[in-house]
Scaffold this motif. Structure first.
Motif, mmCIF file in Angstrom:
data_model
loop_
_atom_site.group_PDB
_atom_site.id
_atom_site.type_symbol
_atom_site.label_atom_id
_atom_site.label_comp_id
_atom_site.label_asym_id
_atom_site.label_seq_id
_atom_site.Cartn_x
_atom_site.Cartn_y
_atom_site.Cartn_z
ATOM 1 N N PHE A 228 -7.190 47.489 -10.490
ATOM 2 C CA PHE A 228 -6.807 48.822 -10.943
ATOM 3 C C PHE A 228 -5.425 49.206 -10.432
ATOM 4 N N ALA A 229 -4.997 48.590 -9.326
ATOM 5 C CA ALA A 229 -3.619 48.797 -8.865
ATOM 6 C C ALA A 229 -2.640 48.233 -9.887
ATOM 7 N N ILE A 230 -2.969 47.065 -10.438
ATOM 8 C CA ILE A 230 -2.126 46.469 -11.480
ATOM 9 C C ILE A 230 -2.075 47.390 -12.698
ATOM 10 N N ALA A 231 -3.227 47.976 -13.045
ATOM 11 C CA ALA A 231 -3.301 48.847 -14.216
ATOM 12 C C ALA A 231 -2.478 50.120 -14.053
ATOM 13 N N THR A 232 -2.259 50.523 -12.806
ATOM 14 C CA THR A 232 -1.511 51.756 -12.549
ATOM 15 C C THR A 232 -0.116 51.482 -11.985
ATOM 16 N N ASP A 233 0.288 50.195 -12.002
ATOM 17 C CA ASP A 233 1.621 49.791 -11.514
ATOM 18 C C ASP A 233 1.827 50.171 -10.044
ATOM 19 N N ARG A 234 0.738 50.046 -9.284
ATOM 20 C CA ARG A 234 0.823 50.332 -7.847
ATOM 21 C C ARG A 234 0.674 49.050 -7.043
ATOM 22 N N ILE A 235 1.074 49.103 -5.773
ATOM 23 C CA ILE A 235 0.878 47.984 -4.856
ATOM 24 C C ILE A 235 -0.485 48.144 -4.198
ATOM 25 N N HIS A 236 -1.241 47.065 -4.165
ATOM 26 C CA HIS A 236 -2.570 47.131 -3.570
ATOM 27 C C HIS A 236 -2.488 47.005 -2.051
ATOM 28 N N ASN A 237 -3.055 47.972 -1.366
ATOM 29 C CA ASN A 237 -3.164 47.939 0.090
ATOM 30 C C ASN A 237 -4.631 48.056 0.469
ATOM 31 N N ARG A 238 -5.080 47.226 1.395
ATOM 32 C CA ARG A 238 -6.472 47.258 1.801
ATOM 33 C C ARG A 238 -6.794 48.566 2.522
ATOM 34 N N SER A 239 -7.932 49.150 2.185
ATOM 35 C CA SER A 239 -8.342 50.407 2.809
ATOM 36 C C SER A 239 -8.841 50.144 4.227
ATOM 37 N N SER A 240 -8.863 51.166 5.032
ATOM 38 C CA SER A 240 -9.216 51.013 6.445
ATOM 39 C C SER A 240 -10.720 50.874 6.662
ATOM 40 N N SER A 241 -11.539 51.226 5.663
ATOM 41 C CA SER A 241 -12.986 51.119 5.807
ATOM 42 C C SER A 241 -13.622 51.049 4.422
ATOM 43 N N GLU A 242 -14.915 50.747 4.403
ATOM 44 C CA GLU A 242 -15.628 50.696 3.125
ATOM 45 C C GLU A 242 -15.643 52.066 2.449
ATOM 46 N N ALA A 243 -15.829 53.127 3.248
ATOM 47 C CA ALA A 243 -15.873 54.470 2.686
ATOM 48 C C ALA A 243 -14.537 54.827 2.030
ATOM 49 N N TRP A 244 -13.453 54.467 2.714
ATOM 50 C CA TRP A 244 -12.140 54.738 2.138
ATOM 51 C C TRP A 244 -11.887 53.862 0.918
ATOM 52 N N ALA A 245 -12.428 52.656 0.914
ATOM 53 C CA ALA A 245 -12.265 51.769 -0.251
ATOM 54 C C ALA A 245 -12.915 52.394 -1.478
ATOM 55 N N ARG A 246 -14.113 52.986 -1.288
ATOM 56 C CA ARG A 246 -14.775 53.658 -2.409
ATOM 57 C C ARG A 246 -13.940 54.825 -2.917
ATOM 58 N N ALA A 247 -13.454 55.633 -1.992
ATOM 59 C CA ALA A 247 -12.666 56.811 -2.371
ATOM 60 C C ALA A 247 -11.356 56.400 -3.041
ATOM 61 N N ASP A 248 -10.711 55.386 -2.483
ATOM 62 C CA ASP A 248 -9.439 54.933 -3.065
ATOM 63 C C ASP A 248 -9.643 54.329 -4.450
ATOM 64 N N LEU A 249 -10.754 53.581 -4.617
ATOM 65 C CA LEU A 249 -11.027 52.996 -5.927
ATOM 66 C C LEU A 249 -11.233 54.084 -6.966
ATOM 67 N N ARG A 250 -11.984 55.115 -6.611
ATOM 68 C CA ARG A 250 -12.230 56.192 -7.575
ATOM 69 C C ARG A 250 -10.910 56.868 -7.971
ATOM 70 N N THR A 251 -10.039 57.094 -6.998
ATOM 71 C CA THR A 251 -8.738 57.704 -7.288
ATOM 72 C C THR A 251 -7.927 56.831 -8.243
ATOM 73 N N MET A 252 -7.945 55.519 -7.997
ATOM 74 C CA MET A 252 -7.176 54.607 -8.839
ATOM 75 C C MET A 252 -7.773 54.515 -10.246
ATOM 76 N N MET A 253 -9.096 54.578 -10.349
ATOM 77 C CA MET A 253 -9.722 54.560 -11.669
ATOM 78 C C MET A 253 -9.368 55.825 -12.446
ATOM 79 N N ASP A 254 -9.328 56.957 -11.755
ATOM 80 C CA ASP A 254 -8.924 58.205 -12.405
ATOM 81 C C ASP A 254 -7.499 58.080 -12.957
ATOM 82 N N GLU A 255 -6.605 57.487 -12.174
ATOM 83 C CA GLU A 255 -5.217 57.334 -12.610
ATOM 84 C C GLU A 255 -5.122 56.356 -13.785
ATOM 85 N N ALA A 256 -5.863 55.252 -13.695
ATOM 86 C CA ALA A 256 -5.814 54.228 -14.750
ATOM 87 C C ALA A 256 -6.429 54.721 -16.050
#
Length: 299
Positions: A50-78
């Motif tokens: 989804f980072a590719i879909a939004t022309d962003r650089i992928h950075n690993r989240s600091s935790s699983e909870a943040w990964a879920r939140a970050d993924l949802r944000t990126m899906m909203d943008e994409a």
């Protein structure tokens, strides 16, 4: 493997954004896939695509909870670009399946069901992503869902048949979709026109070809005659083992498999004939009814 589609869609997609309800479903799918093991790593796989879909650089989240939140944000943008959104989700599932063959991930059928449900006008037939019109029922030639010329029980059968065809087409089962519509074309013709009175006499025959022949004979030189000729030619081609092969089986040596684009073309052609035949039948029977009501009564 990236999907194949018109690269102009990267800049001007031929559709509205992915609606929130669909984003919710795809996000839920991603979490269910992650629940099978390596939760954060799986979420990061989705994030990367989804980072590719939004022309962003992928950075690993600091935790699983943040990964879920970050993924949802990126899906909203994409979601602003539906083709890139679908590509990101599909590519993520494909990569996860390759890495963990025993896992269950959403396939093209499930993705198409979500797109159809939320009127996202695309169909996924890996490796192709196809534009399917404007979404929902508008992606098909319109056919009256409650033909006045059919009795209540027949209308229910008619509606269910149309729905099965649309569902089959959206799930990538083009041959089944076209087969259902051919059956419906035959059924409507033999049910609605058998025994109908015309200016040239009553329609005889019991089977599709015989009824059509009689209709054409009595409507010679009209648009109705020409439309029946086209419908009969299509019916014959699709029935042939070396043509569509949907009624009498496909010749496995010389027959040609039906592509998704061809299936949609055949489906819409048959739907257009259905709509026209029903309209003509209603006009024919209305004239007959009017003539009967206008006839003088015996004193």
């Amino acid at each position: 493997m990236a999907l194949k589609y018109d690269m102009r869609w990267h800049f001007t997609p031929p559709s509205a954004p992915v609606p929130n309800g669909a984003i919710d479903e795809f996000f839920a799918f991603a979490k269910r896939v992650a629940a099978q093991g390596g939760r954060q790593d799986v979420l990061e796989t989705f994030k990367e695509h989804f980072a590719i879909a939004t022309d962003r650089i992928h950075n690993r989240s600091s935790s699983e909870a943040w990964a879920r939140a970050d993924l949802r944000t990126m899906m909203d943008e994409a979601s602003e670009n539906a083709p890139r959104f679908i590509e990101a989700f599909s590519d993520s599932c494909e990569l996860i399946k390759r890495q963990s063959p025993s896992w269950v991930v959403p396939d093209a059928i499930l993705i198409n069901q979500v797109m159809q449900k939320h009127k996202i006008p695309f169909e996924l037939h890996p490796p192709d992503l196809l534009f399917a019109g404007t979404g929902g029922s508008e992606a098909f030639v319109d056919v009256p869902t409650r033909p006045a010329s059919l009795a209540d029980q027949a209308v229910e059968i008619f509606q269910k048949s149309l729905q099965r065809s649309e569902r089959s087409l959206s799930e990538g089962r083009g041959r089944e979709a076209v087969q259902e519509l051919i059956w419906l074309l035959e059924s409507v013709t033999t049910t609605a026109f058998k025994g109908v009175d015309t200016d040239a006499g009553k329609i005889g025959g019991t089977y599709f070809n015989k009824i059509v022949q009689d209709l054409r004979k009595k409507k010679r030189g009209t648009t109705f005659d020409q439309a029946l000729d086209w419908a009969t030619r299509l019916h014959g081609y699709l029935s042939s083992p070396t043509g569509g092969g949907v009624r009498h089986g496909l010749d496995l040596n010389t027959g040609v498999a039906m592509s998704p684009r061809e299936a949609r073309l055949y489906a819409n052609l048959i739907r257009s004939y259905l709509a026209y035949l029903l309209a003509e039948h209603e006009a024919m029977t209305s004239v007959a009814t009017d003539q009967t009501s206008d006839s003088p009564r015996r004193q």
